[in-house]
Design an enzyme around this catalytic site. Structure first.
Site, PDB file in Angstrom:
ATOM      1  N   GLU A 120       0.847  -1.199   0.000  1.00 54.11           N
ATOM      2  CA  GLU A 120       0.000   0.000   0.000  1.00 54.11           C
ATOM      3  C   GLU A 120       0.876   1.239   0.000  1.00 54.11           C
ATOM      4  O   GLU A 120       2.098   1.157   0.236  1.00 54.11           O
ATOM      5  CB  GLU A 120      -0.941  -0.017   1.218  1.00 54.11           C
ATOM      6  CG  GLU A 120      -2.102  -0.987   1.030  1.00 54.11           C
ATOM      7  CD  GLU A 120      -3.053  -1.046   2.219  1.00 54.11           C
ATOM      8  OE1 GLU A 120      -2.847  -0.332   3.210  1.00 54.11           O
ATOM      9  OE2 GLU A 120      -4.012  -1.838   2.135  1.00 54.11           O
ATOM     10  N   HIS A 235      -9.969   9.833   4.261  1.00 48.92           N
ATOM     11  CA  HIS A 235      -9.696   8.803   3.258  1.00 48.92           C
ATOM     12  C   HIS A 235     -10.037   9.373   1.891  1.00 48.92           C
ATOM     13  O   HIS A 235     -11.107   9.974   1.724  1.00 48.92           O
ATOM     14  CB  HIS A 235     -10.518   7.543   3.539  1.00 48.92           C
ATOM     15  CG  HIS A 235      -9.980   6.343   2.816  1.00 48.92           C
ATOM     16  ND1 HIS A 235     -10.141   6.173   1.463  1.00 48.92           N
ATOM     17  CD2 HIS A 235      -9.253   5.287   3.245  1.00 48.92           C
ATOM     18  CE1 HIS A 235      -9.550   5.047   1.100  1.00 48.92           C
ATOM     19  NE2 HIS A 235      -8.994   4.490   2.168  1.00 48.92           N
ATOM     20  N   ARG A 281      -1.571   9.240   1.447  1.00 52.08           N
ATOM     21  CA  ARG A 281      -3.026   9.365   1.519  1.00 52.08           C
ATOM     22  C   ARG A 281      -3.494  10.834   1.557  1.00 52.08           C
ATOM     23  O   ARG A 281      -4.470  11.196   0.907  1.00 52.08           O
ATOM     24  CB  ARG A 281      -3.499   8.627   2.778  1.00 52.08           C
ATOM     25  CG  ARG A 281      -4.962   8.436   2.855  1.00 52.08           C
ATOM     26  CD  ARG A 281      -5.316   7.544   4.018  1.00 52.08           C
ATOM     27  NE  ARG A 281      -5.194   6.138   3.665  1.00 52.08           N
ATOM     28  CZ  ARG A 281      -5.525   5.138   4.458  1.00 52.08           C
ATOM     29  NH1 ARG A 281      -5.998   5.381   5.652  1.00 52.08           N
ATOM     30  NH2 ARG A 281      -5.387   3.892   4.075  1.00 52.08           N
ATOM     31  N   HIS A 339     -11.829   9.762   8.342  1.00 54.28           N
ATOM     32  CA  HIS A 339     -11.555   8.330   8.401  1.00 54.28           C
ATOM     33  C   HIS A 339     -10.874   7.895   9.695  1.00 54.28           C
ATOM     34  O   HIS A 339     -11.234   6.866  10.262  1.00 54.28           O
ATOM     35  CB  HIS A 339     -10.687   7.978   7.197  1.00 54.28           C
ATOM     36  CG  HIS A 339     -10.341   6.536   7.058  1.00 54.28           C
ATOM     37  ND1 HIS A 339     -11.292   5.555   6.889  1.00 54.28           N
ATOM     38  CD2 HIS A 339      -9.144   5.901   7.041  1.00 54.28           C
ATOM     39  CE1 HIS A 339     -10.700   4.376   6.768  1.00 54.28           C
ATOM     40  NE2 HIS A 339      -9.390   4.560   6.884  1.00 54.28           N
ATOM     41  N   ARG A 374      -1.128   8.881   9.620  1.00 58.80           N
ATOM     42  CA  ARG A 374      -0.942   7.438   9.853  1.00 58.80           C
ATOM     43  C   ARG A 374      -0.604   6.716   8.555  1.00 58.80           C
ATOM     44  O   ARG A 374      -1.217   6.952   7.511  1.00 58.80           O
ATOM     45  CB  ARG A 374      -2.226   6.844  10.433  1.00 58.80           C
ATOM     46  CG  ARG A 374      -2.183   5.346  10.605  1.00 58.80           C
ATOM     47  CD  ARG A 374      -3.478   4.860  11.217  1.00 58.80           C
ATOM     48  NE  ARG A 374      -4.620   5.147  10.391  1.00 58.80           N
ATOM     49  CZ  ARG A 374      -5.092   4.335   9.444  1.00 58.80           C
ATOM     50  NH1 ARG A 374      -4.495   3.180   9.197  1.00 58.80           N
ATOM     51  NH2 ARG A 374      -6.153   4.655   8.743  1.00 58.80           N
TER      52      ARG A 374
END
Ligand code: SIN
Length: 549
Positions: A120, A235, A281, A339, A374
């Site tokens: 990821e 997100h 992200r 998120h 994160r």
């Protein structure tokens, strides 16, 4: 509640609040010690863990090392990760995931039995284990809930809303909860908060309705030290439909080749970042959010990922189908949504908070492993690692008798308060927070959000009964008290986030201020307590802890 509402007192060695991965892990690891697990959900499991499509990051693959995973975690956190805690997370995490694999938990495996490892964004190696394809959280917590139900030392109390900690001389002595049938004082020398995050304090979120920041608000009212509250991860790819929560389209799709497209069907991420769809992200979220805010819809073309991993995304396909959408036929509309909360109740490596007798683990805690952003798939890992560490620490702590204390008076809500009024306050609060403290913030927007949230908090405070009414039949039933309590928590965590976001006059990680677009190397304080907020905000309606005796 009426004067005939029962008020029960129950004793426990340890109270765990929350039914997600962190809470269940702690309760299971404490066996055979007697634990009462209380959750406001109707059953087990609850919380965001159940919704986690992404997997668990752990350095269990050939050639991968916890040190490398820690380095990626530190890099993602934009200068605010505690490197020692990241080292501990990744070292303990690899060991825990190996143990779960050996234990036969149903992770996705290759024909030779080795775990299938995905990659990821911002991970330097393929190190994400999955279960049930994109149903990792559900598979894991369902298995743990089965184990928990078969563990006689754990008493599970559902439909039980934790309201406030009870403190005597600075020591935690239990927790006051509003159960479906009445008030319960859970007297206990040790309380573990594992209540999850704050997503449902925002208008648009991937989190379930229960994520109203209860644990954070409870700890704040009790005076615990909090940190990094401004850092909320959005997100990038929630399905752009009118739903609450909004369905998640997992990042693993982009890891497997899904592409972000504009209205003309053109990819735009290659112009935004060298890693294109696999950029960090926050970068992807802002690139999408900017377009959506300008009225330009954005789409995720899932087809390359579905072709690359046939059968790999059953949850995503089911969620799209629920909304009448077919990702095989066309790209899916997406937009960012709140998120994950990087901030929370400050803990040490064993989950101890600043309050004697209070521990925290999972999303409600701020261990320092996430910093300002994160790393993907580190949250289930954190819940597993710190759930277990908290359990060990709680078990090792000598049990000293509780001091005597009077029964605390529950907060009372007037009998004529109805769901519609509380719904309206909740909706306005969520919109104010999403608009003012969303993906991109600025001073004026934050100040407007603060004014709105303060006004709503004052309105909510007016719904309490006067002291003299509390013995009369003038009090609302438990379901209203609970809704009032959730609104109180939403408003408190919202104001804490706004306060912290106003104080951080820079952009860093997930905290992006259009009026302060650059990072500021001068370190700003990361921690906050409710009394500091009171110092700047003046009166904090409804926030006095009812149970400091
Ligand atoms: C996702 O599946 O994209 C979410 C995973 C995570 O938040 O770590």
């Amino acid at each position: 509640m009426t004067s005939s509402t029962p008020y029960d007192v129950r004793d426990a060695e340890v109270i765990v609040v929350g039914s997600g991965l962190a809470g269940m892990t702690a309760a299971l690891q404490l066996a055979p010690r007697a634990v009462t697990l209380i959750t406001k959900t109707a059953g087990l499991p609850g919380g965001s863990s159940l919704y986690a499509q992404g997997g668990i990051a752990a350095a269990v693959g050939p050639g991968d090392r916890p040190e490398d995973h820690a380095a990626d975690t530190v890099a993602a956190g934009a200068g605010l990760v505690d490197a020692a805690m990241a080292a501990l997370l990744t070292r303990d995490g690899a060991a825990q995931v190996r143990r779960l694999l050996d234990d036969g938990l149903p992770f996705d495996r290759a024909p030779d039995g080795s775990p299938l490892l995905g990659r990821e964004a911002a991970h330097g190696a393929a190190r994400i284990v999955h279960a049930g394809g994109d149903a990792t959280g559900r598979t894991l917590v369902t298995a743990l809930a089965d184990r928990l139900r078969a563990t006689p030392s754990v008493r599970v109390e559902t439909d039980a809303f934790a309201v406030d900690l009870v403190l005597r001389n600075g020591r935690v002595c239990g927790l006051l909860a509003c159960h479906g049938q009445g008030w319960v004082l859970h007297r206990a020398p040790r309380v573990i908060l594992a209540t999850g995050g704050i997503g449902a304090a925002f208008a648009r979120t991937t989190n379930p309705a229960e994520a109203t920041g209860d644990g954070l608000a409870i700890a704040a009212r009790a005076g615990a030290t909090l940190a990094d509250l401004e850092f909320v991860q959005f997100h990038p790819t929630a399905l752009a439909v009118d739903a609450d929560p909004v369905p998640l389209l997992t990042e693993a799709l982009r890891g497997a080749g899904a592409l972000l497209l504009d209205r003309q069907g053109r990819r735009f991420m290659p112009d935004e970042h060298p890693l294109a769809e696999l950029a960090p992200r926050d970068v992807v979220a802002r690139a999408i959010g900017r377009r959506v805010a300008a009225g330009e819809p954005v789409f995720l073309d899932l087809r390359p990922a579905l072709a690359a991993k046939p059968g790999g995304f059953p949850t995503v396909l089911a969620l799209c189908a629920e909304h009448g959408l077919d990702p095989v036929a066309e790209p899916m509309p997406v937009a960012p949504a709140a998120h994950y909360h990087m901030g929370g109740v400050v803990t040490d490596a064993d989950g101890r908070t600043s309050l004697d007798g209070l521990w925290a683990c999972g999303e409600v805690a701020c261990t320092g492993v996430h910093g300002a952003n994160r790393l993907a798939s580190n949250s289930l890992l954190e819940a597993l690692v710190f759930g277990a560490r908290v359990a060990r620490d709680v078990a090792d702590r000598p049990l000293s008798p509780l001091p005597p204390f009077a029964l605390p008076r529950p907060p009372t809500v007037a009998a004529d308060v109805g769901h519609a009024l509380l719904d309206a306050i909740g909706t306005e609060a969520r919109t104010a927070l999403y608009d003012g403290a969303g993906l991109v913030r600025n001073g004026l927007g934050l100040l407007a959000a603060r004014r709105k949230l303060d006004r709503l908090a004052a309105a909510l405070d007016m719904l309490r009964c006067e002291d003299g009414d509390s013995e009369n039949d003038l009090q609302a039933p438990p379901e209203i008290v609970r809704q009032w309590g959730e609104a109180r928590n939403r408003l408190l965590v919202g104001r804490l986030v706004v306060h912290a976001a106003l104080a951080r006059e820079e952009s860093r990680g997930a905290h992006c201020r259009s009026d302060h677009p650059l990072p500021n190397p001068a370190s700003l304080s990361r921690t906050l307590t409710l009394s500091e907020l009171a110092g700047t905000a003046g009166h904090l309606p409804g926030d006095a802890a009812c149970c400091i005796l």
